[in-house]
Design an enzyme around this catalytic site. Structure first.
Site, PDB file in Angstrom:
ATOM      1  N   GLU A   1       1.599  -9.074  12.018  1.00  7.24           N
ATOM      2  CA  GLU A   1       1.312  -8.692  10.634  1.00  7.24           C
ATOM      3  C   GLU A   1       2.606  -8.543   9.835  1.00  7.24           C
ATOM      4  O   GLU A   1       2.699  -8.974   8.689  1.00  7.24           O
ATOM      5  CB  GLU A   1       0.518  -7.394  10.639  1.00  7.24           C
ATOM      6  CG  GLU A   1      -0.058  -6.995   9.307  1.00  7.24           C
ATOM      7  CD  GLU A   1      -0.931  -5.756   9.408  1.00  7.24           C
ATOM      8  OE1 GLU A   1      -1.457  -5.325   8.366  1.00  7.24           O
ATOM      9  OE2 GLU A   1      -1.085  -5.194  10.523  1.00  7.24           O
TER      10      GLU A   1
ATOM     11  N   ASP B   1       0.784  -1.232   0.000  1.00  7.75           N
ATOM     12  CA  ASP B   1       0.000   0.000   0.000  1.00  7.75           C
ATOM     13  C   ASP B   1       0.818   1.285   0.000  1.00  7.75           C
ATOM     14  O   ASP B   1       0.588   2.166  -0.820  1.00  7.75           O
ATOM     15  CB  ASP B   1      -0.929   0.009   1.215  1.00  7.75           C
ATOM     16  CG  ASP B   1      -1.895  -1.159   1.246  1.00  7.75           C
ATOM     17  OD1 ASP B   1      -1.782  -2.069   0.407  1.00  7.75           O
ATOM     18  OD2 ASP B   1      -2.769  -1.172   2.125  1.00  7.75           O
TER      19      ASP B   1
END
Length: 456
Positions: free
Chosen positions: A412, A177
């Protein structure tokens, strides 16, 4: 080829596998697995593909449901949206939620609310593995998945520009992203912070702001998504009018790799596989011709607005290693970049593959895709290395995955140097890919006389 036995003790493998299974069970919502109960409470597209790779060792039928439920959110034009929203979750639990995307207002939309953008097409890779894992029921699953996967890749093909490669129209479509590679093209997008008078970020309620994209990043993301939405998700409009249109080497390499997986699925179903192989070869040739930088020794992204290559060395530029058709000299140069100063994969003091150039002043080991190691990319590159005969380095990366989870849990993402975990915890693809790596090591090292585990 013999795979090296992991240096991590078997007892640790057993415990890690049990812990991974616990995460996947806790994050299962009846038909799909959320990436994280708090931060990501819906079904994400490429997450589900990576999750299915791990689920196949726990419950293959559940892995099949995971993928088929995602395909149930596919649009009539073939796009598989990056989020399929759970109607039982409040609209404001995640931003941007279903009321932002307004997908249900479009004619022919599936009966579930979704976002309007896509993510990298890794789904055929998972479907191919699952088809084999399911045994006698594999052809039935493959016959259901194959049309959706073909439609997905046909839609991506509609995104092709004059160079023959597919464009992405939002940073979220790349999966990486807030990669520094997007800094330059995003600079053309005004960062209107007044948007936060109408919209509220939810991600920083569950993760440190220092580990997430900045408010300026998010303001640009919102602007781009609003413009795409208000144009009715018309790709012709966005290619000609959007402030962000990029050719991403990682996205396109995974598109080519998925065509090779589709060729195997087609062949198993008795269908023509040659078209998929030809398409994979065409994409590979275009990547080499258009995106390879001899001076940087890596594949680079290209700003489709200016036509210029973007100079940042990011992990997306290494992903084409998954392709078997790379010229030998280019493959060797890419391997040197992977193990050299920019990424130092397999070298002392580095765990996994950093997402950004370690020597760049913008490298940040804690902020999302601006430096941390992610297990999905590390696994992809381990698979690529094995395909090119680089078994020792591939095993080192898999051992790194185990070491990171052992020390920090199913986070994550991770600091490549310290191994510290960042982002949300109990992250599903970290658990699934850890389980996939551990199960794969067991299967390779099982004595030939030992029975295979139950596949039901």
């Amino acid at each position: 080829m013999t795979r090296t036995v992991s240096v991590v003790p078997q007892l640790d493998h057993d415990q890690l596998a049990r812990n991974a299974i616990r995460v996947l069970i806790e994050n299962w919502h009846g038909h799909a697995t959320v990436p994280s109960r708090r931060l990501y409470p819906h079904q994400w597209s490429w997450d589900s593909a990576f999750i299915a790779l791990g689920q196949q060792h726990l419950a293959p039928q559940r892995a099949a449901v995971e993928l088929l439920s995602l395909f149930g959110a596919q649009w009539a034009d073939g796009r598989i949206p990056h989020i399929a929203f759970n109607p039982a979750v409040a609209d404001d639990a995640y931003f941007p939620g279903p009321s932002f995307w307004r997908s249900s207002q479009l004619p022919g939309h599936p009966p579930v609310d979704t976002s309007g953008i896509i993510q990298p097409p890794v789904h055929a890779i998972a479907a191919r593995a699952l088809m084999k894992r399911l045994g006698a029921s594999g052809p039935d699953f493959a016959s259901r998945a194959y049309p959706a996967l073909v439609a997905q890749n046909s839609y991506i093909g509609e995104r092709r520009g004059v160079n023959g490669l597919a464009a992405v129209v939002h940073p979220w479509e790349t999966g990486l992203d807030n990669s520094p590679a997007w800094d330059e093209p995003l600079s053309a997008v005004p960062a209107d912070l007044s948007l936060f008078e109408s919209y509220t970020r939810r991600d920083i309620d569950h993760a440190r702001a220092s580990e997430r994209p900045t408010n300026e990043d998010y303001a640009r993301y919102i602007r781009l998504a609003l413009a795409y939405r208000d144009a009715g998700y018309d790709d012709d409009w966005v290619r000609s009018r959007s402030e962000f249109v990029v050719i991403d080497p990682g996205f396109n390499a995974l598109w080519a790799w998925s065509e090779l997986a589709l060729a195997e699925i087609a062949q198993a179903l008795g269908r023509d596989a040659d078209g998929h192989r030809r398409e994979a070869e065409r994409i590979t040739t275009a990547l080499v011709d258009q995106q390879w930088s001899t001076s940087r020794e890596i594949f680079l992204a290209r700003d489709a607005r200016s036509g210029q290559l973007l100079g940042e060395r990011t992990v997306a530029g290494l992903i084409p290693l998954v392709l078997p058709g790379l010229p030998a000299g280019l493959r060797n140069a890419l391997l040197s970049t992977l193990t050299g100063p920019s990424f130092r994969a397999g070298q002392p003091g580095i765990c996994g593959v950093p997402s950004f150039d370690l020597t760049d002043g913008r490298y940040n080991p804690r902020r999302y895709w601006r430096g941390p190691t992610w297990l999905n990319i590390t696994w992809l590159l381990a698979e690529a290395l094995r395909a090119h005969g680089e078994e020792a380095l591939a095993q080192r990366l898999c051992d790194d995955m185990v070491s990171l989870v052992t020390s920090a849990g199913f986070r994550e993402y991770f600091n490549p140097r310290t191994g510290a975990g960042h982002g949300t915890s109990n992250f599903s693809w970290s658990a699934a890919l850890l389980l996939h790596v551990v199960a794969g090591a067991r299967e390779v090292n099982r004595p030939r006389s030992a029975p295979a585990p139950h596949r039901g």
